[in-house]
Design a protein around this motif. Sequence first.
Motif: not given
Length: 191
Positions: A67, A91, A95
């Motif tokens: 990240p 998240q 990704r």
Amino acid sequence: MRGNPARRRALIDAAIEVLAREGARGLTFRAVDTEAGVPQGTASNYFPSRDDLFDQIGGRVHERFTPEPSGLAETMRARPTRELVTVLMRQLIERLSADPHGYLALVELRLEATRRPKLRAVLTDLIGANIDENVRFHLDSGLPGDRITVVLLQFAMSWLMVEHLTLPGLFERMPAEDLVAAMVDRLVPDA
């Protein structure tokens, strides 16, 4: 020429694309050169063997999945609760979904590792270090759960991504966001 890190990274990225699209048998120096748009023979100048190329792909894939530090720092301003774990897992899906070829290449690498003991050792070390880092981050952040919680989340998310990328129609019946929320609810203790 072999010392050009940007060229090496571009060749590995091209190899990831080839591996995801063609599988291990299609990963040749010629295919990598073509994908990268470089003269034939370039990849073989940077990698002494296909084994070396395979070994380096795993590390690069993990770099691509890391990240953005500022975005992660922003997310981590929230209180360390089960809900924050759900946000982090969502998240992660975003990704990984943004780089489907990277994830599919990693799956191909894992399959190839069943036939290549050296690659198996490289991936075991790499993924083991990734698990250790995820556990460290989780515990240091004060998120609820222990080492086993993090390992179970990682294994569950890994297979969820395989299903998401190989059988996307399944998620029309069961949205990934709902599955992630249920997974976190069942695996992460309430703080």
